[in-house]
Design a protein around this motif. Structure first.
Motif, PDB file in Angstrom:
ATOM      1  N   ASP A 289       9.639 -20.225   9.219  1.00  0.00           N
ATOM      2  CA  ASP A 289       8.450 -20.078  10.045  1.00  0.00           C
ATOM      3  C   ASP A 289       7.726 -18.794   9.650  1.00  0.00           C
ATOM      4  OD1 ASP A 289       8.834 -22.394  11.607  1.00  0.00           O
ATOM      5  OD2 ASP A 289      10.289 -21.328  12.851  1.00  0.00           O
ATOM      6  N   ARG A 290       6.444 -18.906   9.359  1.00  0.00           N
ATOM      7  CA  ARG A 290       5.615 -17.756   8.988  1.00  0.00           C
ATOM      8  C   ARG A 290       4.313 -17.831   9.772  1.00  0.00           C
ATOM      9  NH1 ARG A 290       9.672 -15.701   7.786  1.00  0.00           N
ATOM     10  NH2 ARG A 290      10.437 -15.367   5.701  1.00  0.00           N
ATOM     11  N   ARG A 291       3.525 -16.737   9.691  1.00  0.00           N
ATOM     12  CA  ARG A 291       2.215 -16.677  10.359  1.00  0.00           C
ATOM     13  C   ARG A 291       1.183 -16.180   9.357  1.00  0.00           C
ATOM     14  NH1 ARG A 291       2.595 -17.100  15.784  1.00  0.00           N
ATOM     15  NH2 ARG A 291       0.666 -16.092  16.318  1.00  0.00           N
ATOM     16  N   TYR A 292       0.099 -16.915   9.231  1.00  0.00           N
ATOM     17  CA  TYR A 292      -1.000 -16.427   8.397  1.00  0.00           C
ATOM     18  C   TYR A 292      -1.945 -15.611   9.272  1.00  0.00           C
ATOM     19  CZ  TYR A 292      -3.333 -20.561  10.311  1.00  0.00           C
ATOM     20  OH  TYR A 292      -3.841 -21.512  11.154  1.00  0.00           O
ATOM     21  N   ASP A 293      -2.787 -14.805   8.636  1.00  0.00           N
ATOM     22  CA  ASP A 293      -3.748 -13.985   9.376  1.00  0.00           C
ATOM     23  C   ASP A 293      -4.991 -14.782   9.762  1.00  0.00           C
ATOM     24  OD1 ASP A 293      -2.444 -11.473   9.613  1.00  0.00           O
ATOM     25  OD2 ASP A 293      -2.779 -11.125   7.487  1.00  0.00           O
ATOM     26  N   LEU A 294      -5.709 -15.288   8.784  1.00  0.00           N
ATOM     27  CA  LEU A 294      -6.898 -16.095   9.045  1.00  0.00           C
ATOM     28  C   LEU A 294      -6.882 -17.310   8.135  1.00  0.00           C
ATOM     29  CD1 LEU A 294      -8.309 -12.877   9.098  1.00  0.00           C
ATOM     30  CD2 LEU A 294     -10.041 -14.327  10.043  1.00  0.00           C
ATOM     31  N   LEU A 295      -7.245 -18.433   8.694  1.00  0.00           N
ATOM     32  CA  LEU A 295      -7.408 -19.652   7.907  1.00  0.00           C
ATOM     33  C   LEU A 295      -8.732 -20.274   8.326  1.00  0.00           C
ATOM     34  CD1 LEU A 295      -6.323 -21.716   5.874  1.00  0.00           C
ATOM     35  CD2 LEU A 295      -5.159 -22.848   7.791  1.00  0.00           C
ATOM     36  N   VAL A 296      -9.594 -20.468   7.349  1.00  0.00           N
ATOM     37  CA  VAL A 296     -10.907 -21.069   7.591  1.00  0.00           C
ATOM     38  C   VAL A 296     -10.856 -22.512   7.117  1.00  0.00           C
ATOM     39  CG1 VAL A 296     -13.369 -20.932   7.052  1.00  0.00           C
ATOM     40  CG2 VAL A 296     -12.014 -18.832   7.235  1.00  0.00           C
ATOM     41  N   TYR A 297     -11.408 -23.400   7.931  1.00  0.00           N
ATOM     42  CA  TYR A 297     -11.470 -24.830   7.605  1.00  0.00           C
ATOM     43  C   TYR A 297     -12.878 -25.196   7.170  1.00  0.00           C
ATOM     44  CZ  TYR A 297      -6.968 -25.135   9.943  1.00  0.00           C
ATOM     45  OH  TYR A 297      -5.659 -24.956  10.296  1.00  0.00           O
ATOM     46  N   ASP A 298     -12.980 -26.196   6.304  1.00  0.00           N
ATOM     47  CA  ASP A 298     -14.295 -26.676   5.886  1.00  0.00           C
ATOM     48  C   ASP A 298     -14.830 -27.685   6.915  1.00  0.00           C
ATOM     49  OD1 ASP A 298     -13.018 -29.121   5.357  1.00  0.00           O
ATOM     50  OD2 ASP A 298     -13.056 -28.856   3.182  1.00  0.00           O
ATOM     51  N   LYS A 299     -15.995 -28.267   6.631  1.00  0.00           N
ATOM     52  CA  LYS A 299     -16.618 -29.202   7.581  1.00  0.00           C
ATOM     53  C   LYS A 299     -15.761 -30.432   7.837  1.00  0.00           C
ATOM     54  CE  LYS A 299     -21.314 -27.797   6.660  1.00  0.00           C
ATOM     55  NZ  LYS A 299     -22.436 -27.934   5.760  1.00  0.00           N
ATOM     56  N   GLY A 300     -14.932 -30.798   6.868  1.00  0.00           N
ATOM     57  CA  GLY A 300     -14.043 -31.937   7.039  1.00  0.00           C
ATOM     58  C   GLY A 300     -12.717 -31.545   7.681  1.00  0.00           C
ATOM     59  N   VAL A 301     -12.624 -30.324   8.148  1.00  0.00           N
ATOM     60  CA  VAL A 301     -11.461 -29.736   8.806  1.00  0.00           C
ATOM     61  C   VAL A 301     -10.241 -29.693   7.870  1.00  0.00           C
ATOM     62  CG1 VAL A 301     -10.211 -29.574  10.992  1.00  0.00           C
ATOM     63  CG2 VAL A 301     -12.386 -30.741  10.948  1.00  0.00           C
ATOM     64  N   ALA A 302     -10.509 -29.484   6.593  1.00  0.00           N
ATOM     65  CA  ALA A 302      -9.439 -29.247   5.620  1.00  0.00           C
ATOM     66  C   ALA A 302      -9.327 -27.734   5.410  1.00  0.00           C
ATOM     67  CB  ALA A 302      -9.754 -29.937   4.300  1.00  0.00           C
ATOM     68  N   PRO A 303      -8.124 -27.205   5.208  1.00  0.00           N
ATOM     69  CA  PRO A 303      -7.982 -25.772   4.931  1.00  0.00           C
ATOM     70  C   PRO A 303      -8.832 -25.381   3.719  1.00  0.00           C
ATOM     71  CG  PRO A 303      -5.844 -26.737   5.380  1.00  0.00           C
ATOM     72  CD  PRO A 303      -6.826 -27.878   5.268  1.00  0.00           C
ATOM     73  N   TYR A 304      -9.593 -24.301   3.852  1.00  0.00           N
ATOM     74  CA  TYR A 304     -10.587 -23.920   2.850  1.00  0.00           C
ATOM     75  C   TYR A 304     -10.344 -22.525   2.286  1.00  0.00           C
ATOM     76  CZ  TYR A 304     -15.275 -22.804   1.036  1.00  0.00           C
ATOM     77  OH  TYR A 304     -16.323 -22.420   0.250  1.00  0.00           O
ATOM     78  N   LEU A 305     -10.114 -21.552   3.170  1.00  0.00           N
ATOM     79  CA  LEU A 305      -9.977 -20.151   2.760  1.00  0.00           C
ATOM     80  C   LEU A 305      -8.849 -19.515   3.558  1.00  0.00           C
ATOM     81  CD1 LEU A 305     -10.957 -17.447   1.453  1.00  0.00           C
ATOM     82  CD2 LEU A 305     -12.657 -17.318   3.280  1.00  0.00           C
ATOM     83  N   LEU A 306      -7.834 -19.037   2.864  1.00  0.00           N
ATOM     84  CA  LEU A 306      -6.698 -18.365   3.478  1.00  0.00           C
ATOM     85  C   LEU A 306      -6.850 -16.871   3.233  1.00  0.00           C
ATOM     86  CD1 LEU A 306      -3.886 -18.446   4.842  1.00  0.00           C
ATOM     87  CD2 LEU A 306      -2.920 -18.763   2.548  1.00  0.00           C
TER      88      LEU A 306
END
Length: 150
Positions: A73-90
């Motif tokens: 189990d880990r935690r990312y800081d920020l994850l941005v999703y694109d318009k299709g709600v797919a992970p885009y920018l970590l």
């Protein structure tokens, strides 16, 4: 390639308060007050940059969420999703005194192994690096700027 962002120019946008000898900062994505630690300050400044300068949609940004990497189990800081709600920018944020080293890139790459985002970024508020991932070629290319919202 180093991206020059003056994140401190967003400090006036932040809501900070003191209570019981502790300082707190308001996270407008999670809509709650958090203890103001150096890494949290960088995370909130980066959030303001993404929202105010880049025009990212706050409804497509997740902050400090858990993910499974292999069986851990880990935690990312920020994850941005694109318009299709797919992970885009970590985005991995570090405190200003933490140097951006190979180990930081390895950490965010490890987190990304289960996400497979097109873009990864690391920052300590003073140094920011962003890369475009090429999974077929098993390589990446450093960018001169943060990618526009997708």
């Amino acid at each position: 390639m180093l991206i020059h962002l003056d994140l401190l120019r967003y400090k006036d946008q932040l809501r900070v308060r003191r209570k019981d000898d502790k300082r707190y900062i308001f996270d407008r994505v999670r809509k709650k007050w958090l203890v103001l630690q150096p890494e949290e300050l960088v995370r909130q400044l980066m959030l303001e940059y993404l929202l105010l300068d880049m025009g990212y949609n706050p409804n497509r940004i997740a902050m400090e969420k858990g993910l499974k990497v292999n069986t851990l189990d880990r935690r990312y800081d920020l994850l941005v999703y694109d318009k299709g709600v797919a992970p885009y920018l970590l985005i991995e944020c570090k405190a200003p005194q933490v140097k951006i080293t190979q180990a930081v890139f390895e950490q965010v790459s490890w987190y990304n192994s289960s996400l497979q985002v097109p873009y990864m970024m690391v920052t300590n508020g003073m140094e920011t690096y962003c890369c475009l991932m090429d999974y077929e070629a098993k390589s990446y290319r450093f960018l001169e700027a943060v990618p526009d919202p997708a």
